[in-house]
Design a protein around this motif. Structure first.
Motif, PDB file in Angstrom:
ATOM      1  N   CYS A 107       6.431  -8.233 -16.028  1.00 29.96           N
ATOM      2  CA  CYS A 107       5.501  -7.088 -15.997  1.00 29.96           C
ATOM      3  C   CYS A 107       5.812  -6.104 -14.874  1.00 29.96           C
ATOM      4  O   CYS A 107       5.362  -4.960 -14.912  1.00 29.96           O
ATOM      5  CB  CYS A 107       4.055  -7.566 -15.900  1.00 29.96           C
ATOM      6  N   GLY A 108       6.565  -6.539 -13.868  1.00 23.81           N
ATOM      7  CA  GLY A 108       6.876  -5.668 -12.731  1.00 23.81           C
ATOM      8  C   GLY A 108       5.800  -5.743 -11.659  1.00 23.81           C
ATOM      9  O   GLY A 108       4.647  -6.071 -11.940  1.00 23.81           O
ATOM     10  N   PRO A 109       6.186  -5.437 -10.422  1.00 25.30           N
ATOM     11  CA  PRO A 109       5.224  -5.497  -9.314  1.00 25.30           C
ATOM     12  C   PRO A 109       4.313  -4.271  -9.283  1.00 25.30           C
ATOM     13  O   PRO A 109       4.742  -3.162  -9.605  1.00 25.30           O
ATOM     14  CB  PRO A 109       6.126  -5.527  -8.075  1.00 25.30           C
ATOM     15  N   GLN A 110       3.059  -4.481  -8.952  1.00 25.42           N
ATOM     16  CA  GLN A 110       2.097  -3.367  -8.853  1.00 25.42           C
ATOM     17  C   GLN A 110       1.207  -3.613  -7.648  1.00 25.42           C
ATOM     18  O   GLN A 110       0.713  -4.730  -7.447  1.00 25.42           O
ATOM     19  CB  GLN A 110       1.248  -3.304 -10.131  1.00 25.42           C
ATOM     20  N   GLU A 111       0.987  -2.562  -6.864  1.00 25.01           N
ATOM     21  CA  GLU A 111       0.091  -2.664  -5.712  1.00 25.01           C
ATOM     22  C   GLU A 111      -1.311  -3.042  -6.195  1.00 25.01           C
ATOM     23  O   GLU A 111      -1.794  -2.502  -7.197  1.00 25.01           O
ATOM     24  CB  GLU A 111       0.062  -1.297  -5.008  1.00 25.01           C
ATOM     25  N   ARG A 118      -5.183  -4.619  -0.854  1.00 28.97           N
ATOM     26  CA  ARG A 118      -4.090  -3.680  -0.641  1.00 28.97           C
ATOM     27  C   ARG A 118      -3.859  -3.451   0.852  1.00 28.97           C
ATOM     28  O   ARG A 118      -2.722  -3.536   1.338  1.00 28.97           O
ATOM     29  CB  ARG A 118      -4.409  -2.333  -1.318  1.00 28.97           C
ATOM     30  N   ASN A 119      -4.945  -3.157   1.559  1.00 27.35           N
ATOM     31  CA  ASN A 119      -4.809  -2.862   2.990  1.00 27.35           C
ATOM     32  C   ASN A 119      -4.301  -4.067   3.774  1.00 27.35           C
ATOM     33  O   ASN A 119      -3.451  -3.924   4.659  1.00 27.35           O
ATOM     34  CB  ASN A 119      -6.147  -2.384   3.554  1.00 27.35           C
ATOM     35  N   ILE A 122      -0.612  -4.338   3.152  1.00 32.08           N
ATOM     36  CA  ILE A 122       0.130  -3.284   3.850  1.00 32.08           C
ATOM     37  C   ILE A 122       0.269  -3.640   5.331  1.00 32.08           C
ATOM     38  O   ILE A 122       1.355  -3.553   5.908  1.00 32.08           O
ATOM     39  CB  ILE A 122      -0.584  -1.917   3.691  1.00 32.08           C
ATOM     40  N   CYS A 123      -0.833  -4.051   5.938  1.00 35.66           N
ATOM     41  CA  CYS A 123      -0.823  -4.323   7.379  1.00 35.66           C
ATOM     42  C   CYS A 123      -0.030  -5.583   7.706  1.00 35.66           C
ATOM     43  O   CYS A 123       0.466  -5.740   8.820  1.00 35.66           O
ATOM     44  CB  CYS A 123      -2.254  -4.408   7.908  1.00 35.66           C
ATOM     45  N   TRP A 316     -16.412  15.785   0.107  1.00 39.04           N
ATOM     46  CA  TRP A 316     -16.022  14.995   1.281  1.00 39.04           C
ATOM     47  C   TRP A 316     -17.163  14.817   2.265  1.00 39.04           C
ATOM     48  O   TRP A 316     -17.120  13.921   3.105  1.00 39.04           O
ATOM     49  CB  TRP A 316     -14.812  15.638   1.966  1.00 39.04           C
TER      50      TRP A 316
END
Lengths: 331, 331
Positions: A107-111, A118-119, A122-123, A316
């Protein structure tokens, strides 16, 4: 994509700023159209909205029974999950049960779409894995069927026994010969059909409890598994999860890429297929909620409904600048 | 949003999967329509595509001269930047020059769209600041004009002298009385006008070098500042930046939220306004590139053009699954 009709409006202040068009069909158990918007004959890829069709061979082949799959695993096989821990842990255990590893996925890598996950990754300097791919549950189902059939490793290829079985199930339940297929985001084949064909297939699922053949029993079990575990089908804060909970686990719904959405309503033996012509998810979520409200199975005043069907649009600073709402045809 | 026409197609394999409709107008220096798609009379918010109109009072008032603003600052005043270091550092220096701080902004905090900056801030536990808001350059322009006018701190309110001046400039250059305004993502007022009105305004900018009045000189300077510093108007990898570079800094373009885009073409004295009816940015980028190619100012074979106008669509494995292309009307 011709003859689509206005389905969702985006307002800013007192001006209609953007509009989403689309097609939608509601079918009964006989495959007859109960209600339609746009063109029921439009040919569309249902994308991930067809995952319950792709999971039929997993049960019909006897693989699900042989591997002792529970409803949680079947829900994951039909999921576009967001790569939260609940998803990667459960898919990982299932993969272990098969004696397989992340490298066996196609399927392939996905974030991860789970911001906390996710964070953290990443860290920690970690790259996304294939198990985080929103389709990893479907692919673990494919891998299970592959093992059961003693087939080759390239289970995503169009002539692999797993995909041959998926295509046969798709065409038999939509009652159409698919005119063509495309490669999906997860590299599996995705077969096109008309909006009517997909609604007919969903009505087959919705009325499956009336019948006792193998396919109908498989359809009923998948429908029930998805509705029982909405958090596995998508994840916290996601439309599929929130709306299935809002309908008290009595209706099964599933999003697909490029603005597709389906609903299976066993209590009314109705199936729904929806495509937003421009592919926008914000609109497919609003439109499917509006259709479910019109069909009397979703409370218009439930917070999950309001959040998807008639949300305020904020800027915002958190100031309300506009709102989304169903177009006249869906009000 | 009625009478929009097909502008951009999304293909998967051999099937048209999604389609984007919209309106577009090309105007000459006399404000006459040279070419149009959809409805030139459609009333739309130009969103951030109107930033060069909102920056006119900054120059016309004498504030830009009094504060010694350079072209980099004027480009930032017209920017929807992505909160990269180049943007936050330059906006920060300008803010310091005014003796003001992040708290003086009224645009609201926005996470940086620069992935490296975003990730570094997440891992450092830092919250987004208002300076990272894509509109912080425009707001520093508003703050500069506020100081120059010795006006109150709530510069984003509709009756503040800054916004009164912006509305007057907007209506005079579009040559329309704006029928209504909405609150933008950054909390500033955004005035609606017809597609024709916005294209007329952009043609005013495109032909500004022909005239010597204060407003035309301001328009010419802003047009030049944006084209000279495309990296400040958006940022690396962004459509505005890449396409202005591909046109050798000779054409000024600017995106806006909900599928808006404008182009200012001084060499041909033409202005372009574009709105994708469903609000999709992928489509506004493809359509403006197609229009610029049709007008002979953008090379169809430039990598930046291909990436926006006719990109391949790839999946999680990097496999090409489809492509985007202009619809027949724009080919």
């Amino acid at each position: 994509m011709q003859n689509a009709v206005d389905l969702v409006e985006i307002w800013r202040g007192d001006l209609l700023e953007s509009v989403h068009r689309g097609h939608a069909v509601v079918c009964d158990a006989d495959g007859e159209i109960v209600q339609a918007w746009g063109d029921p004959a439009a040919v569309v890829y249902p994308r991930s909205s067809s995952k319950m069709l792709q999971a039929l061979p997993l049960i019909e082949s006897g693989a699900a029974e042989a591997y002792g799959l529970g409803d949680e695993q079947l829900a994951l096989a039909c999921a576009s999950h967001q790569g939260s821990d609940i998803h990667s842990v459960k898919v990982g255990l299932w993969l272990n049960q098969l004696g397989l590893h992340d490298d066996d996925f196609r399927c392939g890598p996905q974030e991860s779409r789970d911001i906390a996950v996710r964070n953290a990754m990443i860290c920690a300097g970690e790259e996304p894995c294939q198990i985080h791919n929103n389709c990893s549950g479907k692919h673990t189902g494919f891998l299970t069927l592959t093992q059961h059939l003693k087939a080759g490793t390239e289970y995503h290829e169009i002539d692999h026994p797993v995909q041959v079985a998926c295509k046969a199930a798709f065409e038999e339940v939509t009652q159409e010969t698919s005119p063509l297929w495309g490669v999906d985001g997860c590299s599996a084949p995705n077969h096109a059909c008309t909006m009517h064909g997909m609604a007919r297939a969903m009505a087959f699922f919705a009325s499956a409890n009336d019948r006792s053949d193998t396919r109908s029993k498989a359809a009923a079990r998948l429908t029930q598994a998805m509705a029982t575990y909405p958090e596995l089908v998508a994840g916290e804060t996601r439309a599929c999860t929130d709306l299935m909970r809002a309908m008290d686990h009595k209706v099964t719904i599933k999003t697909g890429a490029e603005g597709y959405f389906i609903a299976i309503i066993p209590a009314k033996k109705l199936g729904v297929a929806l495509k937003i012509a421009d592919g926008a998810t914000r609109a497919s979520e609003a439109a499917i909620a509006a259709i479910l409200v019109k069909l009397g199975v979703l409370d218009a005043k439930h917070p999950a409904t309001i959040e998807r069907m008639t949300p305020q649009i904020k800027n915002w600073n958190g100031i309300v600048t506009g709102h989304m709402r169903p177009a006249a045809a869906l009000r």
